[in-house]
Write an enzyme that holds these catalytic residues in place. Sequence first.
Site, PDB file in Angstrom:
ATOM      1  N   HIS A  17       0.675  -0.938   0.102  1.00  0.00           N
ATOM      2  CA  HIS A  17      -0.011  -0.008  -0.005  1.00  0.00           C
ATOM      3  C   HIS A  17       0.663   1.075  -0.114  1.00  0.00           C
ATOM      4  CE1 HIS A  17       0.401  -1.031   4.514  1.00  0.00           C
ATOM      5  NE2 HIS A  17       0.720   0.505   4.561  1.00  0.00           N
ATOM      6  N   GLU A  53      -7.025   3.906  11.203  1.00  0.00           N
ATOM      7  CA  GLU A  53      -6.816   3.636   9.542  1.00  0.00           C
ATOM      8  C   GLU A  53      -7.536   2.435   8.996  1.00  0.00           C
ATOM      9  OE1 GLU A  53      -3.062   0.988   9.284  1.00  0.00           O
ATOM     10  OE2 GLU A  53      -2.575   1.767  11.151  1.00  0.00           O
ATOM     11  N   GLN A  68      -3.920   4.010   2.090  1.00  0.00           N
ATOM     12  CA  GLN A  68      -4.281   3.306   3.222  1.00  0.00           C
ATOM     13  C   GLN A  68      -3.830   4.442   3.498  1.00  0.00           C
ATOM     14  OE1 GLN A  68      -1.304   2.410   6.164  1.00  0.00           O
ATOM     15  NE2 GLN A  68      -2.173   0.007   6.723  1.00  0.00           N
ATOM     16  N   HIS A  92       3.928   7.472   3.595  1.00  0.00           N
ATOM     17  CA  HIS A  92       4.812   6.276   3.619  1.00  0.00           C
ATOM     18  C   HIS A  92       4.612   5.104   2.737  1.00  0.00           C
ATOM     19  CE1 HIS A  92       1.265   4.365   6.696  1.00  0.00           C
ATOM     20  NE2 HIS A  92       1.982   3.316   5.769  1.00  0.00           N
ATOM     21  N   GLU A 142       7.757   1.121   5.203  1.00  0.00           N
ATOM     22  CA  GLU A 142       7.287  -0.442   5.778  1.00  0.00           C
ATOM     23  C   GLU A 142       7.259  -1.740   5.245  1.00  0.00           C
ATOM     24  OE1 GLU A 142       2.992   0.804   6.259  1.00  0.00           O
ATOM     25  OE2 GLU A 142       2.687  -1.291   7.480  1.00  0.00           O
TER      26      GLU A 142
HETATM   27 CO    CO Z   1       1.272   1.245   6.502  1.00  0.00          CO
END
Ligand code: CO
Length: 172
Positions: A17, A53, A68, A92, A142
């Site tokens: 994501h 989230e 996300q 991210h 991530e």
């Molecule tokens: Co994430």
Amino acid sequence: MKPDGHDAGMILFSIDHVGIAVADLQAGIDFHTSVLGLRLAHREDSPEHQVSEAVLQTAGGDSNAAVQLVAPLSENSPLARFLARTGAGIQHLAFRVSDVESAAAEYRRRGLRLLYDAPKPGIRGSRINFIHPKDAGGVLIELVEVADGPDQGYRDTVRTRQSGTSPPEDNS
Ligand code: CO
């Protein structure tokens, strides 16, 4: 022939994501569904990371890379500081890995700093860690180990599938 992600030396299986920081999760969901036309697949609060989230999918389905949305759960959230400093936007980039511990160990061996000594729980039963953005060209990366394996994707928890070939999803 093995998929590329299983070749020796390859650690990152796929893009899981892109994380986008928003101040207001519901406003972000409304924009990404009603205007952009993505599909809300999952919502979850993560007290561990002090964020709320939402996972939004393209028409390609749950094994495709998702968007996300992340919103701070409190003023003390590191994400609240990110929003104050940088404003809303891409925050991210998440890659799916088959084993987050061995991926982290290999990146440490290659001289990168990881944010956590050990993986932490992520949403939907995943386990995650992050590569420090200062060691990754300014990108917060991530690493996500998905519960059912990197090529299985996620179960959609919000809506039943439109396709008649898929079993109905458990929305409990
Ligand atoms: Co994430």
